[in-house]
Design an enzyme around this catalytic site. Structure first.
Site, PDB file in Angstrom:
ATOM      1  CD  GLU A 254      -3.542   3.503  -1.448  1.00  0.00           C
ATOM      2  OE1 GLU A 254      -4.387   2.663  -1.082  1.00  0.00           O
ATOM      3  OE2 GLU A 254      -2.571   3.878  -0.764  1.00  0.00           O
TER       4      GLU A 254
ATOM      5  CG  ASN B 186      -4.785  11.208  -5.690  1.00  0.00           C
ATOM      6  OD1 ASN B 186      -4.178  11.192  -6.756  1.00  0.00           O
ATOM      7  ND2 ASN B 186      -5.496  10.195  -5.264  1.00  0.00           N
TER       8      ASN B 186
ATOM      9  CG  ASP C 110      -4.438   8.198 -12.427  1.00  0.00           C
ATOM     10  OD1 ASP C 110      -4.761   7.778 -11.297  1.00  0.00           O
ATOM     11  OD2 ASP C 110      -5.268   8.511 -13.297  1.00  0.00           O
TER      12      ASP C 110
ATOM     13  CG  ASP D 130      -1.934   1.078   1.218  1.00  0.00           C
ATOM     14  OD1 ASP D 130      -3.134   0.747   1.171  1.00  0.00           O
ATOM     15  OD2 ASP D 130      -1.552   2.267   1.249  1.00  0.00           O
ATOM     16  CB  ILE D 131       1.245   4.092  -2.351  1.00  0.00           C
ATOM     17  CG1 ILE D 131       1.538   3.159  -3.537  1.00  0.00           C
ATOM     18  CG2 ILE D 131       2.101   5.363  -2.428  1.00  0.00           C
ATOM     19  CD1 ILE D 131       1.137   3.703  -4.876  1.00  0.00           C
TER      20      ILE D 131
HETATM   21  P1  GH3 Z   1      -1.726   5.317   4.136  1.00  0.00           P
HETATM   22  O1  GH3 Z   1      -0.300   5.705   4.198  1.00  0.00           O
HETATM   23  O2  GH3 Z   1      -2.289   5.022   5.464  1.00  0.00           O
HETATM   24  O3  GH3 Z   1      -1.977   4.214   3.154  1.00  0.00           O
HETATM   25  O4  GH3 Z   1      -2.517   6.603   3.601  1.00  0.00           O
HETATM   26  P2  GH3 Z   1      -3.168   6.826   2.199  1.00  0.00           P
HETATM   27  O5  GH3 Z   1      -3.403   8.285   2.040  1.00  0.00           O
HETATM   28  O6  GH3 Z   1      -2.366   6.188   1.137  1.00  0.00           O
HETATM   29  O7  GH3 Z   1      -4.470   5.934   2.341  1.00  0.00           O
HETATM   30  P3  GH3 Z   1      -5.935   6.068   1.889  1.00  0.00           P
HETATM   31  O8  GH3 Z   1      -6.438   4.655   1.750  1.00  0.00           O
HETATM   32  O9  GH3 Z   1      -6.667   6.963   2.831  1.00  0.00           O
HETATM   33  O10 GH3 Z   1      -5.890   6.766   0.478  1.00  0.00           O
HETATM   34  C1  GH3 Z   1      -5.947   6.067  -0.709  1.00  0.00           C
HETATM   35  C2  GH3 Z   1      -6.239   7.065  -1.779  1.00  0.00           C
HETATM   36  O11 GH3 Z   1      -6.016   6.480  -3.055  1.00  0.00           O
HETATM   37  C3  GH3 Z   1      -7.668   7.546  -1.792  1.00  0.00           C
HETATM   38  C4  GH3 Z   1      -8.110   7.421  -3.238  1.00  0.00           C
HETATM   39  O12 GH3 Z   1      -8.701   8.598  -3.690  1.00  0.00           O
HETATM   40  C5  GH3 Z   1      -6.818   7.181  -3.977  1.00  0.00           C
HETATM   41  N1  GH3 Z   1      -6.984   6.376  -5.190  1.00  0.00           N
HETATM   42  C6  GH3 Z   1      -7.569   5.178  -5.307  1.00  0.00           C
HETATM   43  N2  GH3 Z   1      -7.526   4.756  -6.594  1.00  0.00           N
HETATM   44  C7  GH3 Z   1      -6.904   5.726  -7.315  1.00  0.00           C
HETATM   45  C8  GH3 Z   1      -6.552   5.876  -8.698  1.00  0.00           C
HETATM   46  O13 GH3 Z   1      -6.809   5.013  -9.550  1.00  0.00           O
HETATM   47  N3  GH3 Z   1      -5.901   7.001  -9.062  1.00  0.00           N
HETATM   48  C9  GH3 Z   1      -5.590   7.955  -8.161  1.00  0.00           C
HETATM   49  N4  GH3 Z   1      -4.936   9.044  -8.592  1.00  0.00           N
HETATM   50  N5  GH3 Z   1      -5.920   7.865  -6.866  1.00  0.00           N
HETATM   51  C10 GH3 Z   1      -6.557   6.761  -6.431  1.00  0.00           C
HETATM   52 MG    MG Z   2      -2.036   4.148   1.092  1.00  0.00          MG
HETATM   53 MG    MG Z   3      -5.063   2.212   0.918  1.00  0.00          MG
END
Ligand code: GH3
Ligand code: MG
Ligand code: MG
Length: 342
Positions: free
Chosen positions: A230, A195, A204, A187-188
Protein backbone atom coordinates in the site's frame (compact mmCIF):
# COMPACT_ATOMS: atom_id res chain seq x y z
CA UNK A 1 1.77 -35.28 -31.12
CA UNK A 2 -0.16 -32.70 -33.14
CA UNK A 3 1.45 -29.81 -34.95
CA UNK A 4 0.69 -26.29 -33.66
CA UNK A 5 -1.92 -24.50 -35.80
CA UNK A 6 -0.41 -22.48 -38.64
CA UNK A 7 -1.43 -18.83 -38.87
CA UNK A 8 -3.94 -18.22 -41.64
CA UNK A 9 -2.40 -16.57 -44.71
CA UNK A 10 -3.47 -12.93 -44.86
CA UNK A 11 -2.78 -10.04 -47.13
CA UNK A 12 0.61 -8.42 -46.52
CA UNK A 13 2.31 -5.19 -47.56
CA UNK A 14 5.24 -5.92 -49.91
CA UNK A 15 7.84 -3.30 -50.79
CA UNK A 16 9.90 -3.72 -53.97
CA UNK A 17 13.06 -1.57 -54.10
CA UNK A 18 14.60 -1.49 -57.57
CA UNK A 19 15.87 1.30 -59.83
CA UNK A 20 14.88 -0.84 -62.83
CA UNK A 21 11.16 -0.10 -63.20
CA UNK A 22 10.43 -3.14 -65.41
CA UNK A 23 12.01 -5.52 -62.93
CA UNK A 24 10.20 -3.84 -60.01
CA UNK A 25 6.81 -4.05 -61.81
CA UNK A 26 7.33 -7.73 -62.60
CA UNK A 27 7.84 -8.61 -58.92
CA UNK A 28 5.17 -6.16 -57.80
CA UNK A 29 2.52 -7.54 -60.20
CA UNK A 30 3.13 -11.08 -59.08
CA UNK A 31 2.79 -10.15 -55.40
CA UNK A 32 -0.36 -8.15 -56.19
CA UNK A 33 -1.84 -11.13 -58.09
CA UNK A 34 -1.34 -13.20 -54.96
CA UNK A 35 -3.52 -10.71 -53.10
CA UNK A 36 -0.86 -8.55 -51.46
CA UNK A 37 -0.60 -4.79 -51.26
CA UNK A 38 2.49 -3.57 -53.14
CA UNK A 39 4.62 -0.43 -52.91
CA UNK A 40 7.43 0.31 -55.35
CA UNK A 41 10.51 2.39 -54.55
CA UNK A 42 13.12 3.45 -57.13
CA UNK A 43 15.78 4.42 -54.60
CA UNK A 44 16.67 4.51 -50.91
CA UNK A 45 14.88 7.81 -50.24
CA UNK A 46 11.57 6.44 -51.53
CA UNK A 47 12.14 3.15 -49.72
CA UNK A 48 12.68 4.85 -46.35
CA UNK A 49 9.64 7.05 -46.91
CA UNK A 50 7.43 3.98 -47.47
CA UNK A 51 8.95 2.37 -44.37
CA UNK A 52 8.22 5.44 -42.27
CA UNK A 53 4.64 5.80 -43.54
CA UNK A 54 3.40 2.22 -43.46
CA UNK A 55 3.95 -1.18 -41.90
CA UNK A 56 5.96 -3.23 -44.38
CA UNK A 57 5.88 -7.05 -44.09
CA UNK A 58 8.42 -8.04 -46.75
CA UNK A 59 11.03 -6.32 -48.91
CA UNK A 60 12.40 -7.39 -52.30
CA UNK A 61 15.68 -5.49 -52.54
CA UNK A 62 17.72 -4.91 -55.65
CA UNK A 63 21.40 -5.36 -54.79
CA UNK A 64 22.80 -2.83 -57.27
CA UNK A 65 21.36 0.67 -57.25
CA UNK A 66 22.91 4.13 -57.68
CA UNK A 67 23.56 6.39 -54.62
CA UNK A 68 22.93 3.80 -51.97
CA UNK A 69 23.03 0.11 -52.88
CA UNK A 70 20.81 -2.59 -51.43
CA UNK A 71 23.44 -3.66 -48.90
CA UNK A 72 23.73 -0.26 -47.25
CA UNK A 73 19.98 0.27 -47.37
CA UNK A 74 19.42 -3.10 -45.68
CA UNK A 75 21.87 -2.18 -42.91
CA UNK A 76 20.07 1.13 -42.44
CA UNK A 77 16.65 -0.53 -42.24
CA UNK A 78 17.93 -3.16 -39.78
CA UNK A 79 19.46 -0.50 -37.53
CA UNK A 80 16.41 1.79 -37.64
CA UNK A 81 13.63 -0.77 -37.16
CA UNK A 82 14.86 -2.93 -34.33
CA UNK A 83 11.51 -3.72 -32.78
CA UNK A 84 9.94 -4.99 -35.99
CA UNK A 85 11.61 -7.73 -37.97
CA UNK A 86 10.92 -7.41 -41.70
CA UNK A 87 12.29 -10.16 -43.97
CA UNK A 88 14.42 -8.83 -46.81
CA UNK A 89 14.93 -10.87 -50.01
CA UNK A 90 17.83 -9.77 -52.22
CA UNK A 91 17.38 -9.78 -55.96
CA UNK A 92 20.80 -10.35 -57.52
CA UNK A 93 22.37 -11.34 -60.82
CA UNK A 94 22.44 -15.06 -61.51
CA UNK A 95 25.40 -16.75 -59.75
CA UNK A 96 26.53 -13.48 -58.20
CA UNK A 97 28.08 -15.13 -55.15
CA UNK A 98 29.82 -11.93 -54.00
CA UNK A 99 26.48 -10.11 -53.83
CA UNK A 100 25.02 -13.02 -51.85
CA UNK A 101 27.84 -12.89 -49.36
CA UNK A 102 27.52 -9.12 -48.91
CA UNK A 103 23.73 -9.48 -48.70
CA UNK A 104 23.91 -12.00 -45.85
CA UNK A 105 26.36 -9.77 -43.98
CA UNK A 106 24.05 -6.77 -44.44
CA UNK A 107 21.06 -8.68 -43.01
CA UNK A 108 19.32 -10.32 -46.00
CA UNK A 109 17.12 -13.36 -45.32
CA UNK A 110 17.01 -14.92 -48.79
CA UNK A 111 17.93 -14.42 -52.44
CA UNK A 112 16.29 -14.41 -55.83
CA UNK A 113 18.17 -14.46 -59.11
CA UNK A 114 17.47 -12.13 -62.01
CA UNK A 115 15.64 -12.74 -64.29
CA UNK A 116 13.09 -13.58 -61.63
CA UNK A 117 11.00 -16.70 -62.33
CA UNK A 118 7.39 -16.62 -61.21
CA UNK A 119 7.48 -19.90 -59.32
CA UNK A 120 10.69 -18.98 -57.46
CA UNK A 121 9.21 -15.63 -56.50
CA UNK A 122 6.00 -17.23 -55.22
CA UNK A 123 7.96 -19.75 -53.12
CA UNK A 124 10.14 -17.05 -51.53
CA UNK A 125 7.18 -14.77 -50.92
CA UNK A 126 5.15 -17.49 -49.18
CA UNK A 127 8.07 -18.67 -47.01
CA UNK A 128 9.13 -15.16 -46.01
CA UNK A 129 5.60 -14.04 -45.15
CA UNK A 130 5.24 -17.10 -42.93
CA UNK A 131 8.37 -15.93 -41.06
CA UNK A 132 6.95 -12.40 -40.86
CA UNK A 133 3.67 -13.67 -39.36
CA UNK A 134 5.50 -15.70 -36.75
CA UNK A 135 7.84 -12.86 -35.79
CA UNK A 136 4.87 -10.44 -35.68
CA UNK A 137 3.13 -12.77 -33.20
CA UNK A 138 6.32 -12.87 -31.11
CA UNK A 139 6.68 -9.08 -31.24
CA UNK A 140 3.09 -8.73 -30.00
CA UNK A 141 3.75 -11.20 -27.18
CA UNK A 142 6.91 -9.29 -26.22
CA UNK A 143 4.89 -6.07 -26.02
CA UNK A 144 2.30 -7.76 -23.79
CA UNK A 145 5.01 -9.20 -21.54
CA UNK A 146 6.68 -5.81 -21.30
CA UNK A 147 3.40 -4.35 -20.00
CA UNK A 148 2.91 -7.26 -17.57
CA UNK A 149 6.50 -6.88 -16.33
CA UNK A 150 6.28 -3.15 -15.69
CA UNK A 151 2.64 -2.39 -14.89
CA UNK A 152 0.69 -3.14 -11.75
CA UNK A 153 -2.66 -4.61 -12.74
CA UNK A 154 -4.61 -3.60 -9.62
CA UNK A 155 -3.81 0.13 -9.80
CA UNK A 156 -2.90 0.57 -13.48
CA UNK A 157 0.31 2.29 -12.35
CA UNK A 158 3.89 1.40 -13.27
CA UNK A 159 5.42 -1.02 -10.80
CA UNK A 160 8.50 -1.12 -8.58
CA UNK A 161 10.70 -2.36 -11.40
CA UNK A 162 9.83 0.63 -13.59
CA UNK A 163 10.22 2.92 -10.56
CA UNK A 164 13.80 1.70 -10.03
CA UNK A 165 14.66 2.38 -13.68
CA UNK A 166 12.99 5.81 -13.81
CA UNK A 167 14.40 6.82 -10.42
CA UNK A 168 17.98 6.07 -11.52
CA UNK A 169 17.53 7.82 -14.88
CA UNK A 170 15.85 10.96 -13.51
CA UNK A 171 18.24 11.30 -10.59
CA UNK A 172 21.35 11.03 -12.75
CA UNK A 173 19.85 13.59 -15.17
CA UNK A 174 19.13 15.97 -12.27
CA UNK A 175 22.64 15.54 -10.88
CA UNK A 176 24.30 15.93 -14.28
CA UNK A 177 22.46 19.15 -15.16
CA UNK A 178 22.20 20.35 -11.54
CA UNK A 179 18.42 20.48 -11.71
CA UNK A 180 15.95 20.19 -8.88
CA UNK A 181 14.40 16.75 -8.43
CA UNK A 182 12.11 15.44 -5.72
CA UNK A 183 10.34 12.25 -4.79
CA UNK A 184 7.21 11.55 -2.78
CA UNK A 185 6.40 8.37 -0.85
CA UNK A 186 2.74 7.74 -0.02
CA UNK A 187 1.50 5.18 2.47
CA UNK A 188 -2.16 4.55 3.30
CA UNK A 189 -2.86 5.04 7.01
CA UNK A 190 -3.88 1.98 9.03
CA UNK A 191 -4.35 -0.02 5.90
CA UNK A 192 -4.07 -3.26 7.81
CA UNK A 193 -7.26 -2.29 9.65
CA UNK A 194 -9.11 -1.97 6.33
CA UNK A 195 -8.12 -5.51 5.39
CA UNK A 196 -8.90 -6.82 8.87
CA UNK A 197 -12.28 -5.06 9.13
CA UNK A 198 -13.65 -5.33 5.58
CA UNK A 199 -11.57 -8.06 3.98
CA UNK A 200 -8.82 -8.16 1.40
CA UNK A 201 -11.14 -7.40 -1.54
CA UNK A 202 -12.10 -4.04 -0.01
CA UNK A 203 -8.40 -3.39 0.68
CA UNK A 204 -7.79 -3.99 -3.02
CA UNK A 205 -10.64 -1.64 -3.90
CA UNK A 206 -8.95 1.14 -1.89
CA UNK A 207 -5.62 0.48 -3.62
CA UNK A 208 -7.35 0.62 -6.98
CA UNK A 209 -8.99 3.93 -5.93
CA UNK A 210 -5.55 5.37 -5.10
CA UNK A 211 -4.28 4.14 -8.48
CA UNK A 212 -7.07 5.97 -10.32
CA UNK A 213 -6.51 9.08 -8.22
CA UNK A 214 -2.81 9.06 -9.11
CA UNK A 215 -3.50 8.48 -12.79
CA UNK A 216 -5.99 11.36 -12.82
CA UNK A 217 -4.09 13.89 -10.71
CA UNK A 218 -0.42 13.24 -11.50
CA UNK A 219 0.55 14.94 -14.74
CA UNK A 220 3.53 14.50 -17.09
CA UNK A 221 6.46 14.96 -16.49
CA UNK A 222 5.69 13.70 -12.96
CA UNK A 223 5.49 9.92 -12.74
CA UNK A 224 3.42 7.78 -10.35
CA UNK A 225 4.24 4.21 -9.31
CA UNK A 226 2.92 1.53 -6.99
CA UNK A 227 6.09 0.96 -5.03
CA UNK A 228 4.73 -2.12 -3.28
CA UNK A 229 1.84 -3.17 -1.03
CA UNK A 230 0.00 0.00 0.00
CA UNK A 231 2.94 2.28 -0.73
CA UNK A 232 3.13 4.58 -3.73
CA UNK A 233 5.87 6.79 -5.12
CA UNK A 234 5.88 9.87 -7.33
CA UNK A 235 8.93 11.27 -9.08
CA UNK A 236 8.84 15.00 -9.81
CA UNK A 237 11.64 16.14 -12.14
CA UNK A 238 12.75 19.80 -12.00
CA UNK A 239 10.73 20.35 -8.84
CA UNK A 240 11.97 21.39 -5.42
CA UNK A 241 10.67 19.50 -2.41
CA UNK A 242 8.68 22.53 -1.23
CA UNK A 243 6.90 22.70 -4.62
CA UNK A 244 6.40 18.93 -4.73
CA UNK A 245 4.58 19.26 -1.39
CA UNK A 246 1.80 21.13 -3.22
CA UNK A 247 1.14 18.00 -5.29
CA UNK A 248 1.43 15.86 -2.16
CA UNK A 249 -1.13 18.01 -0.36
CA UNK A 250 -3.50 17.96 -3.32
CA UNK A 251 -3.46 14.15 -3.34
CA UNK A 252 -3.67 13.85 0.43
CA UNK A 253 -6.69 16.19 0.56
CA UNK A 254 -8.38 14.50 -2.39
CA UNK A 255 -8.03 11.11 -0.73
CA UNK A 256 -9.30 12.40 2.60
CA UNK A 257 -12.33 13.99 0.92
CA UNK A 258 -13.18 11.24 -1.57
CA UNK A 259 -12.12 7.87 -0.15
CA UNK A 260 -15.57 7.54 1.50
CA UNK A 261 -16.74 6.49 -1.97
CA UNK A 262 -14.94 3.17 -1.48
CA UNK A 263 -16.51 0.31 0.52
CA UNK A 264 -13.98 1.02 3.30
CA UNK A 265 -15.40 4.49 4.02
CA UNK A 266 -13.25 7.60 4.56
CA UNK A 267 -9.54 6.91 4.87
CA UNK A 268 -6.34 8.93 4.99
CA UNK A 269 -2.78 8.66 3.82
CA UNK A 270 0.61 10.07 4.78
CA UNK A 271 3.35 11.40 2.54
CA UNK A 272 7.11 11.79 2.85
CA UNK A 273 8.87 14.22 0.50
CA UNK A 274 12.53 14.69 -0.25
CA UNK A 275 14.43 16.70 -2.85
CA UNK A 276 18.00 16.57 -4.04
CA UNK A 277 18.65 20.22 -3.26
CA UNK A 278 18.29 19.45 0.45
CA UNK A 279 20.89 16.70 0.26
CA UNK A 280 24.54 16.82 -0.66
CA UNK A 281 25.27 17.63 -4.35
CA UNK A 282 25.12 14.44 -6.41
CA UNK A 283 23.04 12.62 -3.79
CA UNK A 284 22.64 8.91 -4.43
CA UNK A 285 19.34 7.14 -5.02
CA UNK A 286 19.72 5.46 -1.63
CA UNK A 287 20.19 8.81 0.13
CA UNK A 288 17.21 10.43 -1.55
CA UNK A 289 14.97 7.43 -0.93
CA UNK A 290 16.08 7.19 2.69
CA UNK A 291 15.30 10.90 3.14
CA UNK A 292 11.76 10.47 1.73
CA UNK A 293 11.26 7.36 3.86
CA UNK A 294 12.44 9.24 6.93
CA UNK A 295 9.98 12.04 6.17
CA UNK A 296 7.19 9.48 5.74
CA UNK A 297 8.07 7.95 9.07
CA UNK A 298 7.81 11.38 10.69
CA UNK A 299 4.45 11.98 9.03
CA UNK A 300 3.21 8.72 10.56
CA UNK A 301 4.69 9.27 14.00
CA UNK A 302 3.43 12.85 14.22
CA UNK A 303 -0.20 11.83 13.72
CA UNK A 304 -0.70 10.51 10.13
CA UNK A 305 -2.87 12.19 7.42
CA UNK A 306 -0.12 14.69 6.66
CA UNK A 307 2.82 15.46 4.41
CA UNK A 308 6.33 15.84 5.74
CA UNK A 309 9.28 17.27 3.88
CA UNK A 310 12.73 16.03 4.69
CA UNK A 311 14.86 19.07 5.30
CA UNK A 312 18.10 19.94 6.92
CA UNK A 313 17.89 22.47 9.77
CA UNK A 314 18.37 26.02 8.57
CA UNK A 315 17.54 25.21 4.94
CA UNK A 316 15.12 27.49 3.04
CA UNK A 317 12.43 24.81 3.29
CA UNK A 318 12.49 25.05 7.10
CA UNK A 319 11.77 28.78 6.98
CA UNK A 320 8.89 28.41 4.50
CA UNK A 321 6.97 26.01 6.70
CA UNK A 322 3.23 26.48 6.27
CA UNK A 323 1.16 24.91 9.06
CA UNK A 324 -2.08 25.56 7.14
CA UNK A 325 -0.95 23.02 4.58
CA UNK A 326 -0.26 20.55 7.38
CA UNK A 327 3.12 20.17 5.78
CA UNK A 328 5.61 19.54 8.53
CA UNK A 329 9.24 20.18 7.87
CA UNK A 330 11.49 17.79 9.68
CA UNK A 331 14.73 19.13 11.00
CA UNK A 332 17.45 16.60 10.49
CA UNK A 333 20.99 17.41 11.66
CA UNK A 334 22.83 16.41 8.51
CA UNK A 335 22.57 14.39 5.36
CA UNK A 336 25.04 11.92 6.78
CA UNK A 337 22.74 11.27 9.71
CA UNK A 338 19.96 10.38 7.31
CA UNK A 339 22.20 8.18 5.21
CA UNK A 340 23.27 6.37 8.35
CA UNK A 341 19.68 6.03 9.55
CA UNK A 342 18.78 4.19 6.33
P1 GH3 B 1 0.41 2.68 8.87
O1 GH3 B 1 -0.64 3.70 9.07
O2 GH3 B 1 1.49 2.79 9.86
O3 GH3 B 1 0.93 2.66 7.47
O4 GH3 B 1 -0.28 1.26 9.13
P2 GH3 B 1 -0.66 0.16 8.09
O5 GH3 B 1 -1.63 -0.76 8.74
O6 GH3 B 1 -1.10 0.76 6.82
O7 GH3 B 1 0.77 -0.46 7.80
P3 GH3 B 1 1.31 -1.88 7.55
O8 GH3 B 1 2.55 -1.69 6.71
O9 GH3 B 1 1.48 -2.58 8.86
O10 GH3 B 1 0.20 -2.63 6.73
C1 GH3 B 1 0.24 -2.74 5.35
C2 GH3 B 1 -0.75 -3.80 4.99
O11 GH3 B 1 -0.99 -3.77 3.59
C3 GH3 B 1 -0.30 -5.20 5.29
C4 GH3 B 1 -0.56 -5.98 4.02
O12 GH3 B 1 -1.25 -7.16 4.29
C5 GH3 B 1 -1.43 -5.05 3.21
N1 GH3 B 1 -1.26 -5.22 1.77
C6 GH3 B 1 -0.13 -5.19 1.06
N2 GH3 B 1 -0.39 -5.39 -0.26
C7 GH3 B 1 -1.73 -5.56 -0.38
C8 GH3 B 1 -2.61 -5.80 -1.49
O13 GH3 B 1 -2.21 -5.89 -2.66
N3 GH3 B 1 -3.93 -5.90 -1.23
C9 GH3 B 1 -4.41 -5.78 0.03
N4 GH3 B 1 -5.74 -5.88 0.21
N5 GH3 B 1 -3.62 -5.58 1.09
C10 GH3 B 1 -2.30 -5.46 0.90
MG1 MG C 1 0.15 1.96 5.69
MG1 MG D 1 3.17 0.29 4.65
Amino acid sequence: MTNPPQPAPTSAHVLVVDDDVTSARHIGDLAANLGHRVSLAKNWVEALRVFAESEIDLVFMDAVMPDMDGFKLTQLIRSRYKKRYVPIVFVTGLNDSKARQLGVEAGADDFLSKPVEDLELRVRLTAMLRIRRLTAALEEKTRELEIIATEDKLTGLKNRRRFDEAFATELSRANRYQKAFSMLLFDIDHFKRINDTFGHAVGDEVLSFVGKMMRDLVRVPDMAFRYGGEEFAILTPETRAQDASVLAERLRKYFEANSHKTSAGAQTLSVGIAGVEELSPGASAEELFAAADEALYRAKSSGRNRCCIHAITGSPATQDEDPAMSTVVIPVESTNEVAKAS
